[in-house]
Design an enzyme around this catalytic site. Sequence first.
Site, mmCIF file in Angstrom:
data_model
loop_
_atom_site.group_PDB
_atom_site.id
_atom_site.type_symbol
_atom_site.label_atom_id
_atom_site.label_comp_id
_atom_site.label_asym_id
_atom_site.label_seq_id
_atom_site.Cartn_x
_atom_site.Cartn_y
_atom_site.Cartn_z
ATOM 1 C CB SER A 126 -0.907 0.008 1.226
ATOM 2 O OG SER A 126 -1.576 1.251 1.294
ATOM 3 C CG HIS A 143 -4.169 -1.126 -1.643
ATOM 4 N ND1 HIS A 143 -5.347 -1.743 -2.028
ATOM 5 C CD2 HIS A 143 -4.498 -0.332 -0.601
ATOM 6 C CE1 HIS A 143 -6.335 -1.344 -1.247
ATOM 7 N NE2 HIS A 143 -5.850 -0.478 -0.370
ATOM 8 C CG ASP A 199 -5.072 2.884 1.008
ATOM 9 O OD1 ASP A 199 -6.074 2.163 0.833
ATOM 10 O OD2 ASP A 199 -4.022 2.480 1.537
ATOM 11 C CG MET A 246 -7.870 7.710 2.765
ATOM 12 S SD MET A 246 -6.816 7.719 4.215
ATOM 13 C CE MET A 246 -6.324 5.994 4.273
ATOM 14 C CG HIS A 271 -9.373 1.010 -0.528
ATOM 15 N ND1 HIS A 271 -8.848 0.678 0.703
ATOM 16 C CD2 HIS A 271 -10.724 1.061 -0.349
ATOM 17 C CE1 HIS A 271 -9.822 0.532 1.571
ATOM 18 N NE2 HIS A 271 -10.969 0.767 0.965
ATOM 19 C CG MET A 321 -11.168 3.993 2.134
ATOM 20 S SD MET A 321 -9.632 3.896 3.049
ATOM 21 C CE MET A 321 -8.467 4.041 1.712
ATOM 22 C CG MET A 358 -12.057 -2.232 4.773
ATOM 23 S SD MET A 358 -10.558 -1.976 3.817
ATOM 24 C CE MET A 358 -9.532 -1.075 4.996
ATOM 25 C CG ASP A 372 -6.625 -2.429 2.972
ATOM 26 O OD1 ASP A 372 -5.483 -2.244 3.425
ATOM 27 O OD2 ASP A 372 -7.267 -1.556 2.350
ATOM 28 N N GLY A 373 -5.347 -3.867 6.117
ATOM 29 C CA GLY A 373 -5.211 -3.188 7.403
ATOM 30 C C GLY A 373 -4.576 -4.065 8.460
HETATM 31 C C1 DX5 Z 1 -6.477 1.815 5.636
HETATM 32 C C2 DX5 Z 1 -6.042 1.604 4.215
HETATM 33 C C3 DX5 Z 1 -4.994 0.563 4.094
HETATM 34 C C4 DX5 Z 1 -3.680 0.966 4.706
HETATM 35 C C5 DX5 Z 1 -3.040 -0.261 5.267
HETATM 36 O O1 DX5 Z 1 -7.429 2.782 5.692
HETATM 37 O O2 DX5 Z 1 -7.138 1.212 3.410
HETATM 38 O O3 DX5 Z 1 -4.803 0.158 2.744
HETATM 39 O O4 DX5 Z 1 -2.798 1.560 3.777
HETATM 40 O O5 DX5 Z 1 -1.973 0.131 6.032
HETATM 41 P P1 DX5 Z 1 -1.285 -0.810 7.116
HETATM 42 O O6 DX5 Z 1 -0.785 -2.023 6.392
HETATM 43 O O7 DX5 Z 1 -0.190 0.046 7.644
HETATM 44 O O8 DX5 Z 1 -2.326 -1.161 8.133
HETATM 45 ZN ZN ZN Z 2 -6.711 0.312 1.405
#
Ligand code: DX5
Ligand code: ZN
Length: 230
Positions: free
Chosen positions: A14, A39, A41, A43, A72, A74, A144, A182-183
Amino acid sequence: MSDATTPPLIIAPSLLAANFTRLGAEVQRVNRTSAAWLHLDIMDGHFVPNISFGPAVVKAVRPLSKLTFDVHLMCAKPDILLEPFAKAGADRMNIHVELGAQVVGQLIWKIRSLGKQVGLAIDPPTSMSALKPHLEQADSVLIMTVNPGFGGQEFITECLTKIQQAAAWRDELGLRYRIGVDGGIHYNTVASCAAAGADTFISGTALFEHNHLRAAVTKMHKLAEAAVVK
Ligand code: DX5
Ligand code: ZN
């Protein structure tokens, strides 16, 4: 249950955990590993209480890598973002089932019409019943294993049952979607996810904290493979 048709396991670093002062070099570092996906992210400060980066960043790094770009979203209003991210180079777009069945149905149609793969993400508190009606249209599900918004959070063990449920439904319905987690995916959590049925492992902090990213990805890959129930 795993059999000859089980897809190969995928590690997806990620980019959220990369060093943002040298993003290009970080993407190239991922290229040199056995990771098949990157990946990304996204946000928006509404769906989750954090802001990351947008299509311009995805577009900037796209020419640097042939990896599958797993975006992804969000985001509270992904409908306005699908086309910009498709143009920026996304291969797959993950949308959240928390947006509601009607909206998700429309988003799936739009992602398909853009020629991209469909991923369906589900947050830890959300019932798997929100995912089930859409499974036939999904290329992958994204379970998640933290509440989204930030990297570096602790894995929520209770989510393992959701992985098992996604795998059981895939068998029952005769579908082929990938099952991502993920996470909080670290060396000490990847095996339990693989044993529960996950085949795609998104990991940020646990990988990028290593100088030797390639070795870190290989180690995570091996731990996952060793845990798959054959
Ligand atoms: C969380 C994200 C993840 C994040 C994972 O909101 O969707 O993809 O980057 O990070 P780690 O592996 O550090 O938990
Ligand atoms: Zn993610």
